[in-house]
Enzyme design. Structure first.
Site, PDB file in Angstrom:
ATOM      1  N   GLU A 334      33.332  -1.812  -6.554  1.00 30.78           N
ATOM      2  CA  GLU A 334      34.554  -1.676  -5.762  1.00 30.78           C
ATOM      3  C   GLU A 334      35.371  -2.961  -5.649  1.00 30.78           C
ATOM      4  O   GLU A 334      35.826  -3.303  -4.565  1.00 30.78           O
ATOM      5  CB  GLU A 334      34.207  -1.179  -4.352  1.00 30.78           C
ATOM      6  CG  GLU A 334      33.624   0.193  -4.354  1.00 30.78           C
ATOM      7  CD  GLU A 334      33.123   0.635  -2.989  1.00 30.78           C
ATOM      8  OE1 GLU A 334      33.286   1.825  -2.678  1.00 30.78           O
ATOM      9  OE2 GLU A 334      32.579  -0.190  -2.245  1.00 30.78           O
TER      10      GLU A 334
HETATM   11  C1  NGO Z   1      29.304   2.620  -1.844  1.00 32.15           C
HETATM   12  C2  NGO Z   1      29.866   1.256  -1.561  1.00 32.15           C
HETATM   13  C3  NGO Z   1      29.219   0.598  -0.347  1.00 32.15           C
HETATM   14  C4  NGO Z   1      29.140   1.579   0.813  1.00 32.15           C
HETATM   15  C5  NGO Z   1      28.403   2.828   0.366  1.00 32.15           C
HETATM   16  C6  NGO Z   1      28.302   3.838   1.481  1.00 32.15           C
HETATM   17  C7  NGO Z   1      28.473   1.160  -3.334  1.00 32.15           C
HETATM   18  C8  NGO Z   1      27.698   0.685  -4.479  1.00 32.15           C
HETATM   19  N1  NGO Z   1      29.487   0.539  -2.770  1.00 32.15           N
HETATM   20  O1  NGO Z   1      28.190   2.306  -2.687  1.00 32.15           O
HETATM   21  O2  NGO Z   1      29.951  -0.535   0.017  1.00 32.15           O
HETATM   22  O3  NGO Z   1      28.432   0.987   1.877  1.00 32.15           O
HETATM   23  O4  NGO Z   1      29.017   3.426  -0.742  1.00 32.15           O
HETATM   24  O5  NGO Z   1      27.647   5.002   1.103  1.00 32.15           O
END
Ligand code: NGO
Length: 526
Positions: A334
């Protein structure tokens, strides 16, 4: 075929029950009497189970016999530590005599496999390595009544069914991740989770040590990361961080349970806590405020600044020095505020630093959008609805040699709500009931991925909504046991109808251990 397998197992169990009732151990009362837990009740399902013969009864005279080796003795002491409080027996750990024997031997056990033989005279666990003995001990635990887990003396009797189990894991990576950034968890809370994971033969503890909401590990060369960047958490509570000694204690404890700690510093995104701690890390030289919300994707290290790489190298150097394990996770998910070209540049520059300090890179699967280093592993966290293009990018990397750890969010993200009434957790990947989290095959999950690229599975537990051990347990149990089974058990044993019965039987053990869990309506609890 499966039906037949089940019928045979059922027959085996019936024979066992009969055998236990009339066993000639003398101490076992005649008549219907106590019965031993069938060998095939274990979670994760062992590779092969051959029940038969009389059970062994642990008595006041039982010794735990070990090889004359420090590591084997340690496994023996661990077993004694579980058995002594509830049985009330002395159970000396010795190098002679018998009863329960732990021995190392050459054989086709692999690094983590073991063999357990049980009959009237005793129980012998044999393995090539101490890790195998340790996993064999977890099997033995589950063959004893759940009351064995209690910390006060219980009536017994302590029978172990007769027969042989030969067992070896399907995958070398059986991980659990804990997010200690969104909410901080103390050393004792982490150790408690480690102990629970050990019961199901997990071998990796991935700690998500930094994120927008908190930096949780002391770094001597950048002290404000922890003292300031770790000073809050989601919702604005006090946060916290691990001193290096705290962290060493977690690593030591995990190692004593044969789990390898995999530290993660999430970069270049998810870095608000670091950016808030040091203004000079920001492209504009202005530190943002600390963040206590739950948005993602708004922060980025400054890819164009040389100081960024000094920072990253310092952190990696200090973290690698704290890490006896082979891996260092650099996040990479992200990075929505990092332009793609910058992301690629950043990863090209950072991955060699990890290698320089002797560690293997792991990244969330977005790393496959850059150029994963040779030997790197990518952790897939997509879901059914992930675009075909993104899946293919991961599959192509796997075909080119990048190993995969599977953490599909709509299957084994333990922070997903079970259903609409679950009081904790998130639901961005949908609701994940117990069956859904168990009923898939890591071996053929992603199209176009060679089976050899799949290194195993890992269950992440993100902590936006979780604050206490009770919260951790409620979200992890019962799903975490299914993840263990996906990682350990041969695909041929995979069968929801059989699994749910074995799973139901675990509840008594969780109660004895004081583990809070979700009573899913899908599981036939006793
Ligand atoms: C995503 C995000 C995290 C969140 C999570 C919550 C990943 C790899 N990045 O997973 O920052 O906490 O979802 O489910």
């Amino acid at each position: 075929m499966r039906q037949r397998h089940r019928t045979l197992r059922l027959l085996g169990s019936l024979l066992l029950v009969a055998a236990a009732g009339v066993s000639a151990t003398g101490a076992v009362p005649a008549g219907p009497g106590p019965t031993a837990i069938p060998l095939d009740r274990v979670v994760p399902a062992p590779a092969s189970v051959a029940p038969g013969g009389s059970p062994y009864r642990i008595t006041d005279g039982t010794r735990i016999r070990v090889d004359d080796s420090r590591e084997v003795r340690r496994v023996g002491e661990y077993l004694a530590g579980i058995l002594r409080p509830s049985t009330g027996y002395r159970l000396p750990v010795t190098t002679h005599g018998g009863g329960i024997r732990l021995r190392l031997a050459e054989g086709a056990f692999g690094a983590e496999g073991y063999r357990l033989d049980s009959d009237r005279r005793g129980v012998v666990i044999t393995a090539a390595r101490p890790a195998g003995l340790f996993h064999g001990v977890q099997t033995l635990r589950q063959l004893l009544p759940a009351a064995v887990e209690k910390d006060s003396v219980q009536p017994g009797p302590w029978l172990v069914a007769g027969g042989t189990i030969k067992d070896t894991p399907r995958y070398g990576w059986r991980g659990a991740m804990l997010d200690v950034s969104r909410h901080f968890f103390s050393v004792d809370e982490v150790k408690r989770y480690v102990d629970q994971l050990a019961l199901y033969k997990f071998n990796k503890l991935h700690l998500h040590l930094s994120d927008d909401q908190g930096w949780r590990i002391a770094i001597d060369s950048w002290p404000r990361l922890a003292t300031y960047g770790g000073s809050t958490q989601v919702g604005g509570g006090p946060g916290g961080y691990y001193t290096k000694d705290d962290y060493r204690e977690i690593v030591r404890h995990a190692a004593s349970r044969h789990l390898e700690v995999v530290p993660e510093i999430d970069i270049p995104g998810h870095t608000n806590a670091a950016l808030a701690s040091y203004a000079e890390l920001n492209c504009d030289g202005v530190a943002p405020p600390l963040y206590t919300g739950t948005e993602v994707g708004f922060s980025s290290l400054c890819v164009g600044k040389d100081l960024t790489y000094d920072f990253v190298e310092d952190v990696i150097r200090e973290l690698a020095a704290l890490t006896p394990g082979r891996y260092l996770h650099i996040g990479g998910d992200e990075a929505h505020s990092t332009p793609h070209a910058d992301y690629v540049k950043f990863m090209d520059r950072v991955q060699p630093v990890v290698a320089e300090y002797g560690k293997t890179v792991i990244g969330w699967h977005q790393l496959t959008g850059a150029s994963p280093a040779k030997g790197a592993l990518a952790q897939y966290w997509g879901l059914d609805g992930t675009s075909a293009q993104e899946k293919e990018q991961v599959a192509a990397a796997a075909r080119a040699g990048t190993g995969l750890i599977l953490s599909p969010a709509d299957r084994i993200y333990l922070d997903m709500k079970y259903d609409e009434s679950t009081p904790l957790g998130l639901s961005w990947a949908g609701y994940v009931e117990v069956r859904r989290s168990y009923d898939w095959d890591p071996g053929d999950y992603l199209a176009g991925v060679p089976e050899s690229a799949v290194r195993g599975v890992e269950a992440p537990l993100w902590s936006e909504t979780l604050r206490t051990s009770e919260d951790i347990e409620y979200m992890a149990f019962p799903r975490v046991a299914g993840v263990a089974e996906l990682g350990w058990s041969p695909a041929v044993t995979h069968d929801w109808d059989a699994y749910k019965v074995r799973l139901a039987a675990q509840a008594e053990r969780w109660e004895a251990l004081g583990i809070s869990f979700y009573r899913s309506p899908q599981v036939p609890w006793l």
